[in-house]
Design a protein around this motif. Structure first.
Motif, mmCIF file in Angstrom:
data_model
loop_
_atom_site.group_PDB
_atom_site.id
_atom_site.type_symbol
_atom_site.label_atom_id
_atom_site.label_comp_id
_atom_site.label_asym_id
_atom_site.label_seq_id
_atom_site.Cartn_x
_atom_site.Cartn_y
_atom_site.Cartn_z
ATOM 1 N N GLY A 205 54.082 130.323 41.377
ATOM 2 C CA GLY A 205 55.308 131.472 41.246
ATOM 3 C C GLY A 205 54.455 132.902 41.808
ATOM 4 N N GLY A 206 53.553 132.614 42.545
ATOM 5 C CA GLY A 206 52.848 133.879 42.902
ATOM 6 C C GLY A 206 53.813 134.590 43.635
ATOM 7 N N LEU A 207 53.594 136.166 44.046
ATOM 8 C CA LEU A 207 54.364 136.866 44.863
ATOM 9 C C LEU A 207 53.387 137.991 45.256
ATOM 10 C CD1 LEU A 207 57.173 137.049 46.027
ATOM 11 C CD2 LEU A 207 58.174 138.182 44.223
ATOM 12 N N PRO A 208 52.667 137.562 46.498
ATOM 13 C CA PRO A 208 51.588 138.633 46.649
ATOM 14 C C PRO A 208 52.260 140.081 47.044
ATOM 15 C CG PRO A 208 51.425 136.854 48.016
ATOM 16 C CD PRO A 208 52.629 136.393 47.233
ATOM 17 N N GLY A 209 51.871 141.154 46.466
ATOM 18 C CA GLY A 209 52.470 142.521 46.551
ATOM 19 C C GLY A 209 53.155 142.670 45.304
ATOM 20 N N ASN A 210 53.613 141.805 44.538
ATOM 21 C CA ASN A 210 54.328 142.169 43.390
ATOM 22 C C ASN A 210 53.029 142.421 42.177
ATOM 23 O OD1 ASN A 210 55.521 141.600 40.755
ATOM 24 N ND2 ASN A 210 57.314 141.103 41.872
ATOM 25 N N THR A 211 53.100 143.655 41.867
ATOM 26 C CA THR A 211 52.062 144.094 41.057
ATOM 27 C C THR A 211 51.932 143.194 39.741
ATOM 28 O OG1 THR A 211 53.605 145.823 40.322
ATOM 29 C CG2 THR A 211 51.914 146.283 41.896
ATOM 30 N N ALA A 212 53.457 142.803 39.138
ATOM 31 C CA ALA A 212 53.317 141.969 37.858
ATOM 32 C C ALA A 212 52.733 140.661 37.903
ATOM 33 C CB ALA A 212 54.800 142.094 37.332
ATOM 34 N N LEU A 213 53.224 140.117 38.986
ATOM 35 C CA LEU A 213 52.770 138.598 39.161
ATOM 36 C C LEU A 213 51.437 138.736 39.675
ATOM 37 C CD1 LEU A 213 54.866 136.952 38.410
ATOM 38 C CD2 LEU A 213 56.048 137.127 40.664
ATOM 39 N N ASP A 214 50.923 139.661 40.536
ATOM 40 C CA ASP A 214 49.524 139.689 40.969
ATOM 41 C C ASP A 214 48.742 139.930 39.446
ATOM 42 O OD1 ASP A 214 50.289 139.602 43.567
ATOM 43 O OD2 ASP A 214 50.005 141.540 44.175
ATOM 44 N N ALA A 215 48.962 140.516 38.644
ATOM 45 C CA ALA A 215 48.325 140.775 37.357
ATOM 46 C C ALA A 215 48.342 139.525 36.724
ATOM 47 C CB ALA A 215 49.055 141.912 36.683
ATOM 48 N N ARG A 216 49.251 138.655 36.759
ATOM 49 C CA ARG A 216 49.352 137.375 36.021
ATOM 50 C C ARG A 216 48.407 136.372 36.563
ATOM 51 N NH1 ARG A 216 55.936 137.125 34.779
ATOM 52 N NH2 ARG A 216 55.834 139.087 34.074
ATOM 53 N N VAL A 217 48.391 136.472 38.005
ATOM 54 C CA VAL A 217 47.581 135.702 38.575
ATOM 55 C C VAL A 217 45.992 136.104 38.424
ATOM 56 C CG1 VAL A 217 46.604 134.878 41.003
ATOM 57 C CG2 VAL A 217 49.261 135.128 40.651
ATOM 58 N N ALA A 218 45.786 137.273 38.198
ATOM 59 C CA ALA A 218 44.615 137.660 38.042
ATOM 60 C C ALA A 218 44.155 137.599 36.750
ATOM 61 C CB ALA A 218 44.391 139.377 38.064
ATOM 62 N N GLY A 219 44.903 137.307 35.619
ATOM 63 C CA GLY A 219 44.714 136.713 34.413
ATOM 64 C C GLY A 219 44.442 135.387 34.288
ATOM 65 N N TYR A 220 45.275 134.509 35.053
ATOM 66 C CA TYR A 220 44.796 133.049 35.338
ATOM 67 C C TYR A 220 43.472 132.960 35.981
ATOM 68 C CZ TYR A 220 45.519 129.045 38.402
ATOM 69 O OH TYR A 220 45.237 127.920 39.109
ATOM 70 N N ARG A 221 43.234 133.570 36.818
ATOM 71 C CA ARG A 221 41.769 133.449 37.241
ATOM 72 C C ARG A 221 40.783 133.705 36.575
ATOM 73 N NH1 ARG A 221 42.545 132.719 43.032
ATOM 74 N NH2 ARG A 221 44.510 133.651 43.993
ATOM 75 N N ALA A 222 41.144 134.821 35.776
ATOM 76 C CA ALA A 222 39.996 135.353 34.847
ATOM 77 C C ALA A 222 39.896 134.114 33.659
ATOM 78 C CB ALA A 222 40.566 136.500 34.259
ATOM 79 N N ALA A 223 41.048 133.690 33.247
ATOM 80 C CA ALA A 223 40.710 132.767 32.349
ATOM 81 C C ALA A 223 39.952 131.524 32.751
ATOM 82 C CB ALA A 223 42.160 132.144 31.790
#
Lengths: 361, 361
Positions: A205-223
């Motif tokens: 459920g990523g959506l490049p450019g969507n800041t909320a989703l990008d942040a979630r993806v970033a959190g996922y990668r960080a974990a």
DNA sequence: CCCCTGAATGAAAGCGCTTTAACTTCCTCT
DNA sequence: AGAGGAAGTTAAAGCGCTTTCATTCAGGGG
């Protein structure tokens, strides 16, 4: 064009002049007694109130706003009110506004920037003092221009702009942003999966450019990184949001590969779609595959199985938006507030099947 | 008390007088060019429009409404916007209102008659021309009085009253009622169960006095009778609405007896609760027990199993309410409109286990 | 005993807009 | 050529209310 209504509004309303006459005072005194803007002896006030009640006097809000220079009105703008998450935010705004005696109007744009602009313009005419734009967006050039325009336009009519869950394109802009800490939330829920023993986790459920989703993806990668996994371990499917998207993307993914044991969905609705796709593929959750969502919508516990997800107190977001906007007028411009979230554990997560012997940490 | 906002609304707005001056015409001409209420030569209009754009002129809706005798504004009142069904109705109202250039405000009462009254009063002051009260109620004396009061009060300010899914206490009252044909819907869905071979069907979610639910119960009984079953075959559990109610009532019922093979729920949320209670009891749907819902909320197909239910097009109800109210002003008083529904077959119904050999008709 | 202060009240201005009634022009028709 | 309109425009009235400014009246101190 206008004649589809046989003017029932033409009935004459009682005015304050009539109340004043009946009470034997001047309009000025009647006004003061009625509005409470200026002290009036108890006896006089009682007489006026009495007259008003007898006559069923109803103040004319327009006249009041006209002379009083505006009125207490807030507006929430969402994509659609039928989305459980947006509905909760709107309810929060409505509740907080009502608590303060403000009127609240909600506008639905259907995701159309054109309608969003029209609505903002309408709110300017109506004299709204607070406009709250809710919901993630992809932050492209058009968006930046739009928001800059809103901010300037609303400021010129003396209204405050709040962005809920969407970015301010420029810190200089007179807008307040209030949102959840998406990165922290995604990091936590991904960590939950990792702690259960999962190592091959996909983000759906990523959506490049969507800041909320990008942040979630970033959190996922960080974990993932925190648990010592290499960057290549991350796999994100950019299918966007919504149940339909989740259903399709999950279906396709399962046809392509089974090299994963858990999925973190962009939000609960894509989780709903994914759950169905998984069931359709003959797999069981959480025995074969674990899945987690995001937002904890009211029906998440009725999914099959009940969904482990991140609770984002949507109503609180709405309340916070108006509270902060009204309380911190100084900090309004460029101010950024992050709200916390937490995990709600239900039954959609189990240790991965291949290393079933592992005890969750 | 009022000083939690450092008046940002005090910025001076451009008035039509300034636009007129800049365009070199009188206020009257400017007004006509801007509002389009009266023809103006193209050249003049262009000049005025140009001036308005240059100055970023924003019309003052209050002044307009004040002199124009009201404005196009509708109000929807629901218990809570976070209920999927109400949200859809509200969305329908909003959409239909927007289509006609009307403003729409939504109020949430939380089920509190007090707040309902306050909101109606507020709408009178605001000059709403259409107030739509949505949602079933138990029709007691207090309700009758309240509605009679609203009808009279709104009529006196020239507003129209629409009751959506709730009764008008008296046909003489100047209110329009628009609702779904609950009896027909319940009859149809119960018939569906009967056709599948079920004979011992319980109705879960009655609420005596609530006209919508009473109608559904009546439809349920009617279907039973149509299929030749005696009145005693009916069994209705008056647990009221909501997921929690369904969960509890179903749990208790299962402890008490298993003398039934199907349940028709008062609405989808009750069904959601029932589904969970059944699963908790170790039973399977539809293998052991069939269940059907009512309303077809957006997530009904994500239930476990996907729910067979009655589709009540909620958004259409909202649209119909405003359309009818605005179109048939003549019939407004005492007029009663029934909207149709239909069954959506999904996977929560199967033939009863005991006569599994029966082929569904 | 008079003046000053403050409380109670009222007359009137005016918020920004639309609309009516009146006034120009400029044609067209007889 | 003069009457009769039509079309374009404006000055001004006022929608219902709040608020400023002025006025009145009591009471208290000098």
């Amino acid at each position: 064009m206008e004649n589809d209504m046989t003017e029932p509004g033409s009935r004459r309303r009682v005015t304050i002049r009539e109340v004043a006459e009946r009470a034997g005072v001047s309009m000025a005194t009647a006004s003061r007694a009625l509005s409470g803007n200026h002290p009036v002896p108890a006896a006089t006030r009682a007489r006026v109130l009495r007259a008003a009640r007898d006559l069923d006097y109803v103040a004319n809000a327009h006249a009041r706003a006209l002379v009083g220079g505006g009125r207490k009105m807030a507006a929430v703008v969402v994509r659609q009110v039928t989305s459980p998450f947006y509905a909760q935010v709107a309810e929060g705004v409505e509740a907080e506004a009502a608590d303060r005696g403000w009127l609240c109007v909600v506008g639905a744009t259907g995701g159309d920037p054109q309608r969003e602009m029209e609505f903002v313009q309408l709110m300017r005419e109506e004299g709204a003092r607070l406009v709250i734009l809710v919901g993630g967006v992809v932050e492209d050039e058009a968006y930046r221009e739009r928001v800059a325009h809103y901010a300037q336009a609303l400021d010129s009519t003396g209204a405050r702009l709040v962005l809920c869950g969407r970015p301010a394109p420029d810190p200089e802009i007179p807008a307040l942003v209030v949102e959840f800490d998406n990165e922290a939330g995604a990091r936590a829920i991904t960590g939950h999966l990792l702690s259960a023993g999962h190592r091959r986790i996909v983000f759906l459920g990523g959506l490049p450019g969507n800041t909320a989703l990008d942040a979630r993806v970033a959190g996922y990668r960080a974990a993932l990184a925190e648990h010592g996994l290499p960057p290549e371990a991350a796999r994100v499917v950019d299918c966007g949001l919504g149940r339909a998207a989740g259903l399709r993307a999950m279906g396709e993914l399962l046809k392509e590969t089974r090299e994963f044991t858990a999925v973190v969905a962009g939000d609960d609705m894509v989780a709903a779609g994914a759950l169905r796709a998984i069931a359709d593929a003959g797999l069981a959750v959480p025995a074969d595959l674990s899945v987690v969502g995001y937002n904890d919508i009211p029906l998440a516990e009725d999914f099959n199985p009940p969904l482990t997800t991140v609770r984002t107190p949507a109503e609180e977001l709405g309340r916070a938006a108006v509270r902060i906007a009204l309380r911190d007028p100084e900090h309004a411009a460029g101010s950024h507030h992050l709200l916390g979230t937490h995990i709600v554990v239900r039954r959609s997560v189990a240790p991965p099947p291949t290393d079933g012997g592992l005890t969750p940490v």
